[in-house]
Motif scaffolding. Structure first.
Motif, PDB file in Angstrom:
ATOM      1  N   SER A   1       0.952  -1.100   0.154  1.00 25.01           N
ATOM      2  CA  SER A   1      -0.047   0.115   0.061  1.00 25.01           C
ATOM      3  C   SER A   1       0.829   1.174  -0.087  1.00 25.01           C
ATOM      4  O   SER A   1       0.450   2.242  -0.693  1.00 25.01           O
ATOM      5  CB  SER A   1      -0.760   0.040   1.120  1.00 25.01           C
TER       6      SER A   1
ATOM      7  N   TYR B   1       1.116   4.145  -2.832  1.00 21.36           N
ATOM      8  CA  TYR B   1       0.985   5.165  -2.413  1.00 21.36           C
ATOM      9  C   TYR B   1       1.693   6.496  -2.793  1.00 21.36           C
ATOM     10  O   TYR B   1       1.624   7.727  -3.177  1.00 21.36           O
ATOM     11  CB  TYR B   1       0.702   5.387  -0.789  1.00 21.36           C
TER      12      TYR B   1
ATOM     13  N   LEU C   1      -6.134  -3.360  -0.426  1.00 18.29           N
ATOM     14  CA  LEU C   1      -4.953  -2.456  -0.982  1.00 18.29           C
ATOM     15  C   LEU C   1      -5.697  -1.094  -1.335  1.00 18.29           C
ATOM     16  O   LEU C   1      -4.922  -0.165  -1.022  1.00 18.29           O
ATOM     17  CB  LEU C   1      -4.345  -3.022  -2.150  1.00 18.29           C
TER      18      LEU C   1
ATOM     19  N   MET D   1      -6.691   0.652   1.782  1.00 23.52           N
ATOM     20  CA  MET D   1      -5.360   1.207   2.382  1.00 23.52           C
ATOM     21  C   MET D   1      -4.860   2.654   1.764  1.00 23.52           C
ATOM     22  O   MET D   1      -4.363   3.424   2.523  1.00 23.52           O
ATOM     23  CB  MET D   1      -4.188   0.064   2.524  1.00 23.52           C
ATOM     24  N   VAL D   2      -4.787   2.344   0.558  1.00 20.38           N
ATOM     25  CA  VAL D   2      -4.054   3.541  -0.149  1.00 20.38           C
ATOM     26  C   VAL D   2      -5.130   4.718  -0.046  1.00 20.38           C
ATOM     27  O   VAL D   2      -4.598   5.846   0.132  1.00 20.38           O
ATOM     28  CB  VAL D   2      -3.793   3.272  -1.614  1.00 20.38           C
TER      29      VAL D   2
END
Length: 310
Positions: A23, A27, A155, A158-159
């Motif tokens: 992640s 990001y 994922l 989370m990003v």
């Protein structure tokens, strides 16, 4: 169904630091998330790519076979590849790996085989191993593809948290749908203003107010004092209740004796969806739009229905 659910729960219990690393890599990526897949995993990849894009992370799907025949030119060094493959050893995937690495892009793998060639090539390999696919033959990709989807969605979320995506940002990515309309449309975009605003002073009779109500078509009128400040509202419902009490004498009554004091109001900058909530909660069909204490507009539930908000 229960088999797939069990596989997801087992994976959640054993979630690794690789998810966090992946992640953060996505990001910090200044390019796009290139989701690569084949077959059923490729179909899952298309959805994961769409989820990333809908949450503000630029992404597109790349079919492994097409990448080997020219589409690899779409990749830039600043991109991150998210390869999805249960076996991690599909011929097209393994053939693509060295060429993809040469682009300079990062590589994250979601695979059910951490000893596969895909896992070895990846900068980060996320374990998507399942013990039971769920079909009688134990062959059709069911649990594995479900887990791939869940991991991809996790994922993306989370990003999203790392980016601090707000509801307003989400709406900007979905301007054409009902969700976008609810999150973007403001009261000022749908309210009636200026010449459409029904308003009378405190010194008029109910009969005079009715002429304004019927002329504007909102089924209500604002009542203002000498300073132009809002002091009340008079609606069709107020008229019915007044006539039940006074009969025909209702028409000669002073508007201040018949109006509803302290009416519900809303700011022009409020979301139109908030206007719907106020109307539903208060069981009313009209809201006065105010700037401070002065009425500047009016909004009817029909305006919100027409705009696709209600």
């Amino acid at each position: 169904m229960l088999t797939e659910a069990d596989e997801i729960l087992n994976s959640a219990k054993n979630i690794s630091v690789e998810m966090v690393r992946a992640s953060r890599k996505i990001y910090s990526c200044t390019g796009r998330v290139v989701v690569v897949g084949l077959g059923k995993s490729g179909q899952i990849g298309r959805k994961i790519s769409a989820t990333f894009a809908s949450l503000g992370t630029p992404s597109f799907f790349l079919h492994a076979s097409e990448a080997l025949h020219g589409d690899l030119g779409m990749i830039r060094p600043e991109d991150v590849g998210l390869f999805i493959s249960n076996s991690g050893s599909s011929q097209e995937i393994t053939a693509l790996l060295p060429h993809f690495k040469r682009t300079g892009a990062g590589l994250i793998a979601i695979t059910g085989n951490l000893r596969s060639q895909l896992a070895e090539y990846a900068d980060i390999a996320i374990n998507a191993h399942v013990t039971d696919e769920g079909d009688p033959l134990r062959l059709a990709p069911m649990s594995s593809t479900t887990l791939e989807l869940v991991l991809g969605d996790a994922l993306a979320v989370m990003v999203e948290l790392l980016r601090g995506v707000r509801r307003e940002d989400f709406a900007m990515f979905h301007p054409g749908g009902a969700l976008g309309r609810k999150l973007l449309t403001r009261v000022r975009d749908v309210m009636g203003t200026a010449e459409n605003l029904p308003v009378v002073g405190e010194n008029v009779s109910v009969k005079e107010a009715l002429f304004v109500i019927t002329g504007k078509g909102y089924g209500a009128t604002c009542i203002t004092n000498a300073e132009g400040n809002l002091t009340g509202i008079f609606t069709d419902g107020d008229l019915r209740r007044l006539m039940e009490r006074l009969g025909n004498d209702a028409f000669t009554a002073k508007i201040t004796d018949a109006m509803t004091h302290n009416p519900k109001t809303i700011s022009p900058d409020a979301l139109a969806a908030e206007a719907v909530r106020i109307m539903e909660r208060s069981e009313i069909s009209v809201l006065i739009v105010v700037d401070g204490e002065k009425p500047i507009g009016i909004i009817h539930i029909h305006d919100l229905l027409k705009a696709g908000i209600a």
